[in-house]
Design an enzyme around this catalytic site. Sequence first.
Site, PDB file in Angstrom:
ATOM      1  N   ASP A  44     -10.904  16.162 -19.728  1.00  0.00           N
ATOM      2  CA  ASP A  44     -11.407  14.806 -19.507  1.00  0.00           C
ATOM      3  C   ASP A  44     -12.461  14.755 -18.396  1.00  0.00           C
ATOM      4  O   ASP A  44     -13.424  13.993 -18.480  1.00  0.00           O
ATOM      5  CB  ASP A  44     -10.251  13.868 -19.148  1.00  0.00           C
ATOM      6  CG  ASP A  44      -9.413  13.504 -20.366  1.00  0.00           C
ATOM      7  OD1 ASP A  44      -9.942  13.563 -21.483  1.00  0.00           O
ATOM      8  OD2 ASP A  44      -8.239  13.158 -20.189  1.00  0.00           O
ATOM      9  N   ASP A 144      -1.981   1.235   0.182  1.00  0.00           N
ATOM     10  CA  ASP A 144      -2.627   2.544   0.278  1.00  0.00           C
ATOM     11  C   ASP A 144      -3.994   2.524  -0.384  1.00  0.00           C
ATOM     12  O   ASP A 144      -4.837   3.384  -0.109  1.00  0.00           O
ATOM     13  CB  ASP A 144      -1.763   3.625  -0.376  1.00  0.00           C
ATOM     14  CG  ASP A 144      -0.626   4.078   0.519  1.00  0.00           C
ATOM     15  OD1 ASP A 144      -0.637   3.736   1.717  1.00  0.00           O
ATOM     16  OD2 ASP A 144       0.271   4.772   0.018  1.00  0.00           O
ATOM     17  N   TYR A 157      -5.876   7.158 -13.668  1.00  0.00           N
ATOM     18  CA  TYR A 157      -5.380   6.828 -12.327  1.00  0.00           C
ATOM     19  C   TYR A 157      -4.632   5.496 -12.336  1.00  0.00           C
ATOM     20  O   TYR A 157      -3.583   5.331 -11.693  1.00  0.00           O
ATOM     21  CB  TYR A 157      -6.570   6.781 -11.367  1.00  0.00           C
ATOM     22  CG  TYR A 157      -6.231   6.882  -9.902  1.00  0.00           C
ATOM     23  CD1 TYR A 157      -4.919   6.925  -9.444  1.00  0.00           C
ATOM     24  CD2 TYR A 157      -7.248   6.944  -8.956  1.00  0.00           C
ATOM     25  CE1 TYR A 157      -4.631   7.015  -8.099  1.00  0.00           C
ATOM     26  CE2 TYR A 157      -6.969   7.033  -7.605  1.00  0.00           C
ATOM     27  CZ  TYR A 157      -5.657   7.071  -7.181  1.00  0.00           C
ATOM     28  OH  TYR A 157      -5.385   7.163  -5.842  1.00  0.00           O
TER      29      TYR A 157
END
Length: 254
Positions: A44, A144, A157
Amino acid sequence: MPDKKIAFLASETHVAETARRHLAEQYGNTPTEKADVIVALGGDGFMLQTLHGTQHLDTPVYGMNCGTVGFLMNEYHEPGLMERLDNAQEEVINPLKMRAISHDGKVTEALAINEVSLLRAGPQAAKLRISVDGRVRLDELVCDGALLSTPAGSTAYNYSAHGPILPIGADVLALTAMSAFRPRRWRGALLPSNAQVRFDVLQPSKRPVMADADSRSAGQVVSVEIEIEPNIAHRILFDPGHGLEERLIREQFV
């Protein structure tokens, strides 16, 4: 119909380079600028690299997996490639455009096919203010990081950060927080694909943040603006029954 002129591109791995050599011997290898279709051999990451590198061309890209996950890739088979290309289904994807401003005034502009992410760059949690279409929607997100994902990138992600998987035709973007501390129960948002999203970094000196668009990064950012780039369209080819729509559905049942 005469056979398509193919440009074979490969990642730097031994497996991909060997595949490129074998395929070029069978089907020929046309320069990218003159090809009817580009075949990307790798994973990817290499597919994203190929799409970015050929975005000035109106040439479809067909990936064959020589990597690991290969969500954007088709299975690797050498025989019958011409027939597979003739029968392939096309998906069109518009990338995200990022404009990040660093503490020293430096402006970083980049395109992202998967997502634009903001990540804390120090020991303390980031503090972000989020605006959509010029209106503040979240005064302070302690986290975060956060990301804005396209449907094509929603299983990457975004999914790892517990964001939603988006069907290709949904015409929305996923705004997802990473390890949100305040608001504790905030799980992100779904936004129209034409939304303009802005992140302002609060206390940037004490709580530094970096921004990343498909691996092009900007450090110590104070603000990041993101929106779809409608003038760039990536054409990706998939074998019938194995397009992004099917893959996005399938990923939700494994």
